[in-house]
Design an enzyme around this catalytic site. Structure first.
Site, PDB file in Angstrom:
ATOM      1  N   HIS A 100       0.848  -1.186   0.000  1.00 27.76           N
ATOM      2  CA  HIS A 100       0.000   0.000   0.000  1.00 27.76           C
ATOM      3  C   HIS A 100       0.887   1.241   0.000  1.00 27.76           C
ATOM      4  O   HIS A 100       2.109   1.142   0.143  1.00 27.76           O
ATOM      5  CB  HIS A 100      -0.930   0.013   1.228  1.00 27.76           C
ATOM      6  CG  HIS A 100      -0.216  -0.121   2.519  1.00 27.76           C
ATOM      7  ND1 HIS A 100      -0.271  -1.243   3.302  1.00 27.76           N
ATOM      8  CD2 HIS A 100       0.619   0.735   3.160  1.00 27.76           C
ATOM      9  CE1 HIS A 100       0.466  -1.076   4.372  1.00 27.76           C
ATOM     10  NE2 HIS A 100       1.027   0.112   4.299  1.00 27.76           N
TER      11      HIS A 100
HETATM   12  C1  T46 Z   1       3.296   0.462   6.621  1.00 27.97           C
HETATM   13  C2  T46 Z   1       3.913  -0.879   6.795  1.00 27.97           C
HETATM   14  C3  T46 Z   1       5.412  -0.815   6.800  1.00 27.97           C
HETATM   15  C4  T46 Z   1      -3.808  -0.236  13.412  1.00 27.97           C
HETATM   16  O1  T46 Z   1      -4.956  -0.329  13.894  1.00 27.97           O
HETATM   17  N1  T46 Z   1      -2.947   0.691  13.902  1.00 27.97           N
HETATM   18  C5  T46 Z   1      -1.698   0.839  13.396  1.00 27.97           C
HETATM   19  O2  T46 Z   1      -0.936   1.711  13.878  1.00 27.97           O
HETATM   20  C6  T46 Z   1      -1.269  -0.002  12.330  1.00 27.97           C
HETATM   21  C7  T46 Z   1       0.117   0.141  11.725  1.00 27.97           C
HETATM   22  C8  T46 Z   1      -2.156  -0.937  11.860  1.00 27.97           C
HETATM   23  N2  T46 Z   1      -3.388  -1.047  12.401  1.00 27.97           N
HETATM   24  C9  T46 Z   1      -4.282  -2.114  11.895  1.00 27.97           C
HETATM   25  C10 T46 Z   1      -4.776  -1.936  10.486  1.00 27.97           C
HETATM   26  C11 T46 Z   1      -4.957  -3.370  10.007  1.00 27.97           C
HETATM   27  O3  T46 Z   1      -6.213  -3.851  10.397  1.00 27.97           O
HETATM   28  O4  T46 Z   1      -3.522  -3.317  11.877  1.00 27.97           O
HETATM   29  C12 T46 Z   1      -3.914  -4.145  10.786  1.00 27.97           C
HETATM   30  C13 T46 Z   1      -2.685  -4.533   9.973  1.00 27.97           C
HETATM   31  O5  T46 Z   1      -2.196  -3.359   9.339  1.00 27.97           O
HETATM   32  P1  T46 Z   1      -1.604  -3.386   7.867  1.00 27.97           P
HETATM   33  O6  T46 Z   1      -2.312  -4.398   7.055  1.00 27.97           O
HETATM   34  O7  T46 Z   1      -1.590  -2.004   7.337  1.00 27.97           O
HETATM   35  O8  T46 Z   1      -0.111  -3.899   8.185  1.00 27.97           O
HETATM   36  P2  T46 Z   1       1.154  -3.847   7.229  1.00 27.97           P
HETATM   37  O9  T46 Z   1       2.253  -4.511   7.957  1.00 27.97           O
HETATM   38  O10 T46 Z   1       0.840  -4.352   5.870  1.00 27.97           O
HETATM   39  O11 T46 Z   1       1.486  -2.273   7.086  1.00 27.97           O
HETATM   40  C14 T46 Z   1       2.066  -1.601   8.171  1.00 27.97           C
HETATM   41  C15 T46 Z   1       1.508  -0.178   8.256  1.00 27.97           C
HETATM   42  O12 T46 Z   1       0.075  -0.221   8.324  1.00 27.97           O
HETATM   43  C16 T46 Z   1       1.900   0.659   7.084  1.00 27.97           C
HETATM   44  O13 T46 Z   1       1.652   2.025   7.391  1.00 27.97           O
HETATM   45  O14 T46 Z   1       3.859   1.328   5.980  1.00 27.97           O
HETATM   46  O15 T46 Z   1       3.478  -1.535   7.990  1.00 27.97           O
END
Ligand code: T46
Length: 299
Positions: free
Chosen positions: A215
């Site tokens: 993303h």
């Molecule tokens: C990024 C990469 C490097 C939250 O509720 N609070 C938070 O601070 C974060 C980071 C995530 N979430 C929730 C949102 C989703 O339901 O945690 C779940 C997993 O998040 P996401 O699918 O976005 O995880 P990654 O590892 O794909 O992405 C994360 C960060 O979201 C993003 O900003 O740059 O790590």
């Protein structure tokens, strides 16, 4: 008398154990800490302590005004607190639990395991004048002025716009204070990190072959650090791609807004620590690649 932080009623509370959110999915676990939400202060500085040899004790001192939140991002260690009247020992070994340390609390870190990494979020920039190094002086002061006013994170001017290309995403060698009791890397807002850190999050327990990210963000910028193990980050600005390898807690990758990123090739025991310029906001994410290209083209 020692308090283990499990809510015993017979001793006054010294510091406080706080439970952080833990989001479990097939790609590993994720915990996050937002200023003024999961912790009761604004973040002015983040630092981490690592490569601590067995038997070393760190940080026997108190702060006059500074508040702290301490987490074992990996491994384990004990946080020992003393407010001049009562003591508490908090064994930390899970990265979704942390200890809040109020000002005027004598605090010691000890009993470090192999490969431990201690993350500290602080309410103030580094200020040698805020330290109390002498325990007897601390005891005398804690009887007199235990309730000194708190200094919150400083207000700082708005940031300059960043070039939204992979060439704006650089690896920085971070400051490292090395001594016999290990290494310490500290980042003050708008000094060693070019934005205000409003949220810190980290991914851990990452299974082999997992890919995270996938993303872009409209506004968010962040510093990514391999707090444990190693991983690669594939950056894409819609025109150019760049692959970056992270493998040390004293290096950070700065990802500017408007960059598609994927995190992959996680090693065993990898921990990705992220200092983020914004609180969590799903509206800031672009999670579909075609939408990202349209966004970059101004469509
Ligand atoms: C990024 C990469 C490097 C939250 O509720 N609070 C938070 O601070 C974060 C980071 C995530 N979430 C929730 C949102 C989703 O339901 O945690 C779940 C997993 O998040 P996401 O699918 O976005 O995880 P990654 O590892 O794909 O992405 C994360 C960060 O979201 C993003 O900003 O740059 O790590």
């Amino acid at each position: 008398m020692w308090n283990t932080g499990e809510g015993r009623q017979d001793v006054p509370e010294v510091g406080r154990m706080l439970r952080l959110p833990k989001i479990i999915d097939d790609r590993g676990n994720l915990s996050f800490i937002e200023e003024s939400l999961h912790i009761p202060f604004k973040i002015a500085r983040a630092y981490w302590i690592y490569d601590v040899p067995g038997g070393e004790v760190r940080g026997s001192h108190a702060f006059r005004r500074q508040e702290e939140f301490i987490v074992a991002i990996s491994g384990s260690f004990d946080v020992v607190l003393d407010n001049g009247g009562s003591q508490a020992r908090y064994p930390l070994n899970r990265s979704y639990m942390g200890v809040y340390v109020p000002p005027m609390t004598w605090r010691t870190l000890e009993n470090f395991s192999t490969n431990s990494l201690c993350l500290v979020l602080s309410s103030m920039p580094y200020d040698p004048e805020d330290y109390i190094w002498d325990y007897e002086a601390f005891r005398r002061m804690s009887r007199v002025d235990g309730n000194m006013p708190l200094q919150r994170g400083a207000d700082v001017p708005a940031s300059v716009p960043l070039p939204s290309t992979v060439y704006g995403c650089n690896i920085f060698e971070l400051p490292k204070v090395h001594n016999r009791s290990g290494n310490l890397t500290a980042l003050n807002n708008r000094v060693e990190v070019p934005f205000d850190v409003k949220r810190v999050y980290y991914t851990y327990d990452i299974p082999s072959g997992a890919v995270r990210g996938g993303h872009a963000h409209r506004k968010l910028q962040q510093y990514l650090v391999a707090a444990g193990g190693s991983f690669d980050v594939l950056l894409d600005d819609g025109n150019t791609k760049k692959l970056v390898h992270l493998d040390r807690p004293d290096h950070a990758l700065h990802i500017v807004p408007g960059i598609w990123r994927e995190l992959l090739n996680f090693s065993s025991c990898a921990v990705c620590l992220v200092l983020a310029s914004e609180k969590y906001d799903e509206a800031d994410y672009i999670r579909n690649y075609d939408d990202f290209i349209a966004y970059k083209q101004g469509r």
